[in-house]
Design an enzyme around this catalytic site. Structure first.
Site, PDB file in Angstrom:
ATOM      1  N   GLU A  77      -0.314  -9.389  -0.718  1.00  0.00           N
ATOM      2  CA  GLU A  77      -1.735  -9.686  -0.482  1.00  0.00           C
ATOM      3  C   GLU A  77      -2.530  -9.666  -1.782  1.00  0.00           C
ATOM      4  OE1 GLU A  77      -1.644  -6.605   2.552  1.00  0.00           O
ATOM      5  OE2 GLU A  77      -2.604  -8.012   3.928  1.00  0.00           O
ATOM      6  N   ALA A  95       0.862  -1.178   0.000  1.00  0.00           N
ATOM      7  CA  ALA A  95       0.000   0.000   0.000  1.00  0.00           C
ATOM      8  C   ALA A  95       0.902   1.232   0.000  1.00  0.00           C
ATOM      9  CB  ALA A  95      -0.898  -0.013   1.227  1.00  0.00           C
ATOM     10  N   GLU A 143       4.589  -5.085   7.157  1.00  0.00           N
ATOM     11  CA  GLU A 143       3.771  -4.057   7.820  1.00  0.00           C
ATOM     12  C   GLU A 143       4.181  -3.823   9.269  1.00  0.00           C
ATOM     13  OE1 GLU A 143       2.585  -6.500   5.893  1.00  0.00           O
ATOM     14  OE2 GLU A 143       0.924  -5.783   4.642  1.00  0.00           O
ATOM     15  N   GLY A 200       0.781  -5.099   0.916  1.00  0.00           N
ATOM     16  CA  GLY A 200      -0.383  -5.178   0.041  1.00  0.00           C
ATOM     17  C   GLY A 200      -0.060  -5.796  -1.312  1.00  0.00           C
TER      18      GLY A 200
HETATM   19  N1  CAA Z   1       4.558   3.208  -0.577  1.00  0.00           N
HETATM   20  C1  CAA Z   1       4.959   4.386  -1.128  1.00  0.00           C
HETATM   21  N2  CAA Z   1       6.144   4.518  -1.768  1.00  0.00           N
HETATM   22  C2  CAA Z   1       6.959   3.441  -1.838  1.00  0.00           C
HETATM   23  C3  CAA Z   1       6.594   2.204  -1.291  1.00  0.00           C
HETATM   24  C4  CAA Z   1       5.325   2.106  -0.631  1.00  0.00           C
HETATM   25  N3  CAA Z   1       4.881   0.972  -0.123  1.00  0.00           N
HETATM   26  N4  CAA Z   1       7.603   1.324  -1.512  1.00  0.00           N
HETATM   27  C5  CAA Z   1       8.550   1.999  -2.195  1.00  0.00           C
HETATM   28  N5  CAA Z   1       8.174   3.282  -2.402  1.00  0.00           N
HETATM   29  C6  CAA Z   1       8.907   4.354  -3.077  1.00  0.00           C
HETATM   30  C7  CAA Z   1      10.044   4.867  -2.201  1.00  0.00           C
HETATM   31  O1  CAA Z   1       9.557   5.797  -1.266  1.00  0.00           O
HETATM   32  C8  CAA Z   1      10.959   5.458  -3.236  1.00  0.00           C
HETATM   33  O2  CAA Z   1      10.443   6.719  -3.609  1.00  0.00           O
HETATM   34  P1  CAA Z   1      11.426   8.004  -3.755  1.00  0.00           P
HETATM   35  O3  CAA Z   1      12.308   7.620  -4.908  1.00  0.00           O
HETATM   36  O4  CAA Z   1      10.483   9.111  -4.073  1.00  0.00           O
HETATM   37  O5  CAA Z   1      12.157   8.128  -2.466  1.00  0.00           O
HETATM   38  C9  CAA Z   1      10.780   4.532  -4.443  1.00  0.00           C
HETATM   39  O6  CAA Z   1       9.551   3.837  -4.222  1.00  0.00           O
HETATM   40  C10 CAA Z   1      11.885   3.496  -4.556  1.00  0.00           C
HETATM   41  O7  CAA Z   1      11.963   2.809  -3.318  1.00  0.00           O
HETATM   42  P2  CAA Z   1      13.344   2.636  -2.507  1.00  0.00           P
HETATM   43  O8  CAA Z   1      14.260   3.773  -2.782  1.00  0.00           O
HETATM   44  O9  CAA Z   1      12.996   2.346  -1.092  1.00  0.00           O
HETATM   45  O10 CAA Z   1      13.922   1.328  -3.242  1.00  0.00           O
HETATM   46  P3  CAA Z   1      14.923   0.249  -2.631  1.00  0.00           P
HETATM   47  O11 CAA Z   1      15.304  -0.606  -3.786  1.00  0.00           O
HETATM   48  O12 CAA Z   1      15.981   0.897  -1.822  1.00  0.00           O
HETATM   49  O13 CAA Z   1      14.021  -0.620  -1.602  1.00  0.00           O
HETATM   50  C11 CAA Z   1      12.055  -1.819  -0.880  1.00  0.00           C
HETATM   51  C12 CAA Z   1      12.977  -1.418  -2.050  1.00  0.00           C
HETATM   52  C13 CAA Z   1      12.800  -2.771   0.063  1.00  0.00           C
HETATM   53  C14 CAA Z   1      10.874  -2.544  -1.499  1.00  0.00           C
HETATM   54  C15 CAA Z   1      11.595  -0.561  -0.115  1.00  0.00           C
HETATM   55  O14 CAA Z   1      11.101   0.385  -1.040  1.00  0.00           O
HETATM   56  C16 CAA Z   1      10.517  -0.824   0.912  1.00  0.00           C
HETATM   57  O15 CAA Z   1      10.794  -1.341   1.982  1.00  0.00           O
HETATM   58  N6  CAA Z   1       9.246  -0.430   0.621  1.00  0.00           N
HETATM   59  C17 CAA Z   1       8.146  -0.492   1.548  1.00  0.00           C
HETATM   60  C18 CAA Z   1       7.647  -1.903   1.720  1.00  0.00           C
HETATM   61  C19 CAA Z   1       6.530  -1.946   2.724  1.00  0.00           C
HETATM   62  O16 CAA Z   1       6.677  -1.630   3.887  1.00  0.00           O
HETATM   63  N7  CAA Z   1       5.323  -2.364   2.276  1.00  0.00           N
HETATM   64  C20 CAA Z   1       4.187  -2.503   3.118  1.00  0.00           C
HETATM   65  C21 CAA Z   1       3.319  -1.317   3.017  1.00  0.00           C
HETATM   66  S1  CAA Z   1       1.982  -1.372   4.185  1.00  0.00           S
HETATM   67  C22 CAA Z   1       0.751  -2.270   3.467  1.00  0.00           C
HETATM   68  O17 CAA Z   1       0.913  -2.770   2.388  1.00  0.00           O
HETATM   69  C23 CAA Z   1      -0.524  -2.373   4.252  1.00  0.00           C
HETATM   70  C24 CAA Z   1      -1.399  -3.476   3.824  1.00  0.00           C
HETATM   71  O18 CAA Z   1      -1.367  -4.571   4.337  1.00  0.00           O
HETATM   72  C25 CAA Z   1      -2.382  -3.268   2.768  1.00  0.00           C
END
Ligand code: CAA
Length: 259
Positions: A113, A66, A133, A110
């Site tokens: 999921e 998400a 999460e 998500g």
């Molecule tokens: N939401 C919004 N933006 C996101 C995102 C997310 N879930 N995941 C990645 N991005 C964005 C980053 O903010 C970044 O944007 P900027 O360039 O503007 O800074 C861009 O995508 C590239 O990401 P990274 O620079 O972080 O890339 P990386 O290769 O260093 O890392 C990653 C990759 C490990 C996937 C890392 O991006 C990450 O940990 N992302 C979040 C994963 C996460 O926590 N997901 C769960 C979300 S909560 C949820 O989903 C609730 C539910 O159950 C429905």
């Protein structure tokens, strides 16, 4: 097909293909993206030509979850009143036509999921699944605690949900989370081939088969078996059953009318 900002939506013969397309945010599932996905799935659901759907992302990410930027300021009332997640997200699990998730790169939160809402997952060898999460102060909210647990059992699901550890494609296959793993360069092709194969079978039989398997998750065994039997008997009222069996006996390919 419809005008989409966050998706590329195409028809490849009898297959509907939805490509999540927010590469700069690793296909984070924003409200706009999930609303579009719901529309695209509804479009395919009502299109008689389409017999199966593939949802995919890009090489780096199926979807990284998400959209955290969108979620961060939301209050309880915001998410409760909007019924956040269920109201916009669940389309892949609601439709009757089979939906295949073709996953390369990150399928997190998500994203994982969403993949699990599809009927099965074909993973590239580059795929990484996780429910991170917990590390951002929440828990899975789009079925992760339920579908993952049913798919891989308590211990694996608990570990993933409580620690946020990511698993690779090989571990996901070993756990039974994904149907099969293919080289990343073949992913889309393999998923489209599977979808084309499904789309070429008798449509009523395909929909009934999907419905019957899903009932295994919703009913006690005796009810599920009875439900399967009813659908199995109903299949004998379709043209597909007559044609499929005649074609077998006449040693020729079947030609289904979707009736
Ligand atoms: N939401 C919004 N933006 C996101 C995102 C997310 N879930 N995941 C990645 N991005 C964005 C980053 O903010 C970044 O944007 P900027 O360039 O503007 O800074 C861009 O995508 C590239 O990401 P990274 O620079 O972080 O890339 P990386 O290769 O260093 O890392 C990653 C990759 C490990 C996937 C890392 O991006 C990450 O940990 N992302 C979040 C994963 C996460 O926590 N997901 C769960 C979300 S909560 C949820 O989903 C609730 C539910 O159950 C429905």
């Amino acid at each position: 097909l419809g005008d989409y900002d966050n998706l590329v939506v195409e028809k490849r013969g009898a297959v509907g293909l939805i490509t999540l397309n927010r590469p700069k945010a690793l296909n984070a599932l924003s409200d706009a993206l999930t609303a579009e996905m719901t529309d695209a799935l509804e479009e395919f659901e009502s299109d008689e030509e389409v017999g199966a759907v593939v949802i995919t992302g890009n090489e780096k990410a199926f979807a990284a979850g998400a959209d955290i930027k969108e979620m961060q300021p939301k209050s309880f009332s915001d998410v409760y009143l909007a019924d956040f997640i269920t109201s916009t997200w669940e389309a892949p699990s609601k439709g009757r036509k089979p939906v295949i998730a073709a996953v390369a790169g990150y399928a997190l939160g998500g994203g994982a999921e969403l993949a699990m809402m599809c009927d099965f997952i074909i993973a590239a060898d580059s795929a990484k699944f996780g429910q991170p999460e917990i590390s951002i102060g929440i828990l899975p909210g789009a079925g992760g605690t339920q579908r993952l647990t049913r798919s891989v059992g308590k211990s694996k699901a608990m570990e993933m949900v409580l620690t946020g550890r990511m698993i690779d494609a090989e571990e996901a296959e070993r756990m039974g989370l994904v149907a099969r793993v293919v080289p990343a360069s073949d992913l889309l092709n393999e998923a489209l081939l599977a979808a084309e194969k499904i789309a070429a079978f008798s449509r009523p039989a395909v929909l009934m088969a999907k419905e019957a398997v899903n009932s295994a998750f919703e009913t006690p065994l005796a009810d599920g078996l009875r439900y399967e039997r009813r659908l199995f008997h109903a299949a004998f009222a379709t043209e597909g059953q007559k044609e499929g069996m005649a074609a077998f006996l006449e040693k020729r390919p079947a030609k289904y009318t979707n009736r």
